[in-house]
Design an enzyme around this catalytic site. Structure first.
Site, short mmCIF file in Angstrom:
data_model
loop_
_atom_site.label_atom_id
_atom_site.label_comp_id
_atom_site.label_asym_id
_atom_site.label_seq_id
_atom_site.Cartn_x
_atom_site.Cartn_y
_atom_site.Cartn_z
N SER A 74 0.80 -1.24 0.00
CA SER A 74 0.00 0.00 0.00
C SER A 74 0.83 1.28 0.00
O SER A 74 0.27 2.35 -0.23
CB SER A 74 -0.94 0.02 1.20
N LYS A 77 0.48 3.31 -3.02
CA LYS A 77 -0.71 4.15 -3.26
C LYS A 77 -0.38 5.63 -3.17
O LYS A 77 -1.01 6.46 -3.83
CB LYS A 77 -1.81 3.80 -2.25
N TYR A 201 -2.40 -2.13 -10.53
CA TYR A 201 -2.43 -2.00 -9.07
C TYR A 201 -1.62 -3.12 -8.41
O TYR A 201 -0.78 -2.87 -7.53
CB TYR A 201 -3.88 -2.00 -8.58
N TYR A 253 -4.73 3.69 7.82
CA TYR A 253 -6.10 3.16 7.80
C TYR A 253 -6.87 3.52 9.06
O TYR A 253 -6.74 4.62 9.56
CB TYR A 253 -6.09 1.65 7.52
N VAL A 271 1.05 -3.86 3.85
CA VAL A 271 0.89 -5.15 4.55
C VAL A 271 2.14 -6.02 4.56
O VAL A 271 2.19 -7.00 5.30
CB VAL A 271 -0.28 -6.02 4.01
O1 DON Z 1 -4.45 -4.84 -2.18
C1 DON Z 1 -3.97 -5.37 -1.19
O2 DON Z 1 -4.67 -5.94 -0.37
C2 DON Z 1 -2.48 -5.30 -0.99
N1 DON Z 1 -1.80 -5.44 -2.25
C3 DON Z 1 -2.06 -4.02 -0.36
C4 DON Z 1 -2.79 -3.74 0.95
C5 DON Z 1 -1.97 -3.02 1.94
O3 DON Z 1 -0.78 -2.97 1.87
C6 DON Z 1 -2.70 -2.46 3.08
N2 DON Z 1 -1.75 -1.96 4.07
N3 DON Z 1 -1.49 -1.86 5.12
#
Ligand code: DON
Length: 328
Positions: A74, A77, A201, A253, A271
């Site tokens: 993330s 993003k 993405y 978040y 994540v």
């Molecule tokens: O889309 C997803 O679920 C992951 N590629 C990225 C989510 C993420 O990193 C949320 N972060 N804390």
């Protein structure tokens, strides 16, 4: 001569402090777990913890597993949002994605239907980020992805590869994100076909970096889009400030309020366990380390229920307190 010795002394003190804090907060990793919904991420060693801090003059302090490669997830993003704003202008992008925090999980879809016409609440949640990826410059997945990597490389100063294993692992299991992309097509918010936006993405989430790379990106944001080492404005102050506001309100978040209260710097988590922080120059320079602003990259793959590195968050809290980093 005395000044030089003093600076060297301060630097070795900073280094010693970082090492002892990394040793202390590594234990916090046991309170979290590596992400498992993307199966390849579960293979990381949860006990790792590393940090890299880069100052305005390029001075660098590191400790622990700072050189370990991990995927942006993330954190990407933030960069895709900047890239889309550079390409289209802020107002165009904000017609398709809002700037409000949700208080929901990063992959939640509930508000898309509850709030007509379904504009994603912000670019840090998956719905908003998939929308932003669809707006990147270029007519194909490759071109869109290249426009993103060239922005990343302009900040980190090196080329980045995708971690193929993580990419494939997420592509195969991206059921929620695929549902989001198709729902966003139905509501008319995507700038390209759903599967193309999804591919961009997931690719951007799989880009490999180290704590040093994300510290460099944080440093550019800390200086409002100006790269202090290249001495070049890479994107506008307006884009940088908007992005930092989004990091403060949505970057961690539904733990963003807690992070603002107890750490107090614009930050974005992923994540895989990375956290990128942008610390702007502060008033009382000289009295605390990195008074001219810095970028911080942290890596600790054991994450909490919100998707944030447990040990990484604790380590940042320690540093923010000791170095007086809070922007509030
Ligand atoms: O889309 C997803 O679920 C992951 N590629 C990225 C989510 C993420 O990193 C949320 N972060 N804390």
């Amino acid at each position: 001569m005395q000044g030089v010795q003093e600076t060297a002394l301060k630097q070795s003190q900073i280094q010693d402090d970082l090492e002892s804090w990394v040793d202390r907060y590594r234990e916090d990793a046991s309170k979290g777990k590596c992400a498992a919904y993307i199966p390849a991420l579960a293979k990381a060693n949860p006990e790792q913890l590393g940090i890299c801090v880069i100052g305005q003059d390029g001075s660098k302090a590191v400790a622990g597993n700072w050189e370990t490669a991990f995927t942006l997830q993330s954190i990407s993003k933030v960069i895709s949002f900047i890239a889309a704003c550079i390409h289209h202008g802020i107002s165009y992008v904000l017609q398709r994605v809002d700037v409000e925090p949700t208080g929901d999980a990063f992959d939640s879809m509930i508000r898309l239907e509850l709030h007509k016409p379904g504009r994603p609440f912000n670019p840090m949640i998956n719905a908003g980020a998939i929308t932003v990826s669809s707006l990147l410059e270029g007519d194909s997945t490759e071109d869109k992805f290249d426009s993103l990597t060239s922005l990343i490389e302009s900040m980190t100063g090196r080329q980045h590869q995708i971690n193929e294993e993580v990419y494939k692992s997420e592509w195969k299991t991206a059921h929620r994100n695929r549902a989001l992309a198709h729902y966003l097509t139905a509501t008319g918010f995507l700038g390209c076909p759903a599967e193309e936006a999804l591919e961009v993405y997931i690719r951007q989430c799989s880009i490999e970096v180290t704590t040093e790379d994300i510290a460099m990106i944080g440093l550019v944001l800390a200086h409002d889009g100006y790269h202090p080492l290249r001495q070049q404005q890479l994107f506008s102050k307006e884009i940088a400030r908007l992005t930092k506001a989004l990091m403060v309100t949505c970057g961690m978040y539904n733990a963003s309020g807690n992070f603002a209260a107890f750490v107090g710097v614009p930050a974005k988590s992923g994540v895989s366990g990375g956290i990128m922080a942008a610390v702007p120059p502060r008033g009382r320079k000289g009295e605390t380390p990195f008074g001219d602003g810095c970028g911080i990259g942290v890596y600790g793959p054991a994450i909490d229920q919100y998707g944030n590195s447990v040990a990484g968050t604790a380590l940042l809290g320690q540093i923010a307190g000791a170095w007086d980093l809070s922007i509030y």
